[in-house]
Motif scaffolding. Sequence first.
Motif, short mmCIF file in Angstrom:
data_model
loop_
_atom_site.label_atom_id
_atom_site.label_comp_id
_atom_site.label_asym_id
_atom_site.label_seq_id
_atom_site.Cartn_x
_atom_site.Cartn_y
_atom_site.Cartn_z
N GLY A 91 80.49 68.81 -1.44
CA GLY A 91 79.44 69.47 -0.89
C GLY A 91 78.23 69.30 -1.48
N SER A 92 77.87 69.25 -2.96
CA SER A 92 76.64 69.24 -3.46
C SER A 92 76.36 68.28 -4.55
CB SER A 92 76.32 70.76 -3.85
OG SER A 92 77.15 71.18 -4.94
N SER A 93 77.33 67.48 -4.82
CA SER A 93 77.25 66.31 -5.98
C SER A 93 77.15 67.21 -7.16
CB SER A 93 76.16 65.47 -5.66
OG SER A 93 76.40 64.69 -4.35
N THR A 94 77.82 68.28 -7.46
CA THR A 94 77.51 69.11 -8.64
C THR A 94 79.16 69.35 -9.08
OG1 THR A 94 75.63 70.16 -7.62
CG2 THR A 94 76.81 71.26 -9.52
N VAL A 95 79.03 69.49 -10.47
CA VAL A 95 80.31 69.84 -11.21
C VAL A 95 80.19 71.24 -11.79
CG1 VAL A 95 82.09 69.24 -12.94
CG2 VAL A 95 81.29 67.40 -11.14
N PHE A 96 80.94 72.07 -11.49
CA PHE A 96 80.61 73.44 -12.44
C PHE A 96 82.07 73.51 -13.17
CE2 PHE A 96 78.42 73.92 -8.45
CZ PHE A 96 77.22 74.45 -8.92
N GLN A 97 81.81 73.41 -14.40
CA GLN A 97 82.97 73.79 -15.56
C GLN A 97 82.34 74.32 -16.94
OE1 GLN A 97 86.23 72.51 -15.01
NE2 GLN A 97 86.72 73.36 -16.91
N PRO A 98 83.27 75.38 -17.16
CA PRO A 98 82.91 76.10 -18.27
C PRO A 98 83.45 74.91 -19.52
CG PRO A 98 84.87 77.20 -17.49
CD PRO A 98 84.35 76.03 -16.54
N PHE A 99 83.01 75.28 -20.70
CA PHE A 99 83.21 74.92 -22.29
C PHE A 99 83.03 73.16 -21.90
CE2 PHE A 99 86.07 78.37 -21.15
CZ PHE A 99 85.56 79.41 -21.76
N GLY A 100 81.71 72.60 -21.35
CA GLY A 100 81.67 71.44 -20.78
C GLY A 100 81.67 70.53 -22.00
N ASP A 101 81.74 70.71 -23.36
CA ASP A 101 81.70 69.95 -24.49
C ASP A 101 82.74 69.95 -25.29
OD1 ASP A 101 78.98 68.65 -23.63
OD2 ASP A 101 78.09 70.48 -24.20
N LEU A 102 83.90 70.63 -24.78
CA LEU A 102 84.98 70.71 -25.57
C LEU A 102 86.00 69.49 -25.16
CD1 LEU A 102 86.03 74.41 -26.07
CD2 LEU A 102 85.32 72.97 -27.68
N PRO A 103 86.30 68.63 -25.83
CA PRO A 103 86.97 67.68 -25.58
C PRO A 103 88.61 68.02 -25.41
CG PRO A 103 86.68 67.43 -27.96
CD PRO A 103 86.00 68.66 -27.34
N GLN A 104 89.26 67.16 -24.64
CA GLN A 104 90.77 67.25 -24.46
C GLN A 104 91.20 65.60 -24.24
OE1 GLN A 104 93.67 69.59 -23.47
NE2 GLN A 104 92.60 70.37 -25.06
N ALA A 105 92.42 65.29 -24.42
CA ALA A 105 93.02 64.16 -24.42
C ALA A 105 93.43 64.28 -22.99
CB ALA A 105 93.65 63.67 -25.60
N VAL A 106 92.97 64.33 -21.95
CA VAL A 106 93.66 64.53 -20.61
C VAL A 106 94.77 63.55 -20.19
CG1 VAL A 106 91.66 65.93 -19.79
CG2 VAL A 106 91.88 63.40 -19.51
N VAL A 107 95.77 64.03 -19.69
CA VAL A 107 96.76 63.32 -19.49
C VAL A 107 97.30 62.97 -18.02
CG1 VAL A 107 98.71 65.10 -19.97
CG2 VAL A 107 99.54 63.05 -20.23
N ASP A 108 97.90 62.01 -17.60
CA ASP A 108 98.11 61.84 -16.22
C ASP A 108 99.64 62.60 -15.80
OD1 ASP A 108 99.17 60.68 -13.66
OD2 ASP A 108 98.07 58.95 -14.11
#
Length: 281
Positions: free
Chosen positions: A148-165
């Motif tokens: 819709g607006s080419s924007t990402v809204f996300q809290p805690f944007g600088d906390l890392p996670q080893a995201v998993v598939d």
Amino acid sequence: MITVIGATGNVGRPLVAGLVARGARPRILTRDPGRARLVPGAETVIGDLDAPRCADALLAGADAAFVVTAGPDAAAHDRKIAAAVARHGVRRVVKVTSVAALPPVHDSYGAAHAAAEDAYLATGAHCTFLRPAAFMSNTLQWSWSVTGSSTVFQPFGDLPQAVVDPADVAEVALRVLDAPGAGGCAYTVTGPESLTPRQRAQRLAAALGRSLTFVDAPPEQARRAMTDVGLPPAYVDGLLASQSDPDPARGALPLPTVRDLTGHPPRTFTAWLAAHVDLFR
């Protein structure tokens, strides 16, 4: 016979496909008869865990159960499922919980997952708990604002996670279910690299070939957005507290679990994006 609860979700679908490919005929639950077509080769139970006898219909005669529950009703559903596991003498349970359940638990979201683990342990079944880091598929929550607006809204944007598939979590579960002597403990399941939400948004922008604006949304804004769509405030508060936990042991450190249990390295976020980028166009 293996019962799969959560069979049409991001983990359950590839797990059921893997079971069917191995010659099993798992019993699955769906509330929508139309979705049963998504899992050919399975025995389908149409129902809802809120119904009094649904858990019994799913677990009667089962040797093993794989369980994923989610959302504000997850705790109540887990209590019902665990009670049915005990009534029907199900011998093995593989349950997906969360890194938030790692002791010591700091928030109500983690406490609910830890209580679920305790409920299954109390049944006497041989229990294996999979505690994944944040799922790569959670990135799909950005699709509405990206398109819709080419924007990402996300809290805690600088906390890392080893995201998993989720497919890797499914394969770990499949290996545990394939080997009756395996499991019996809790595994933290991660992807191969630790990424902040801001970095994941940068990867998404590169995959799309256009720039995206990243907004590190205040927790209050995120809370309002979730309660406005009907999530209970207490549930939202626990979820946000869990997401803000800076402890690197809670999913920020890449671990060898996927490789150790499946024999292959975990899938990368870049590979996940390549498979799903059209959902953001």
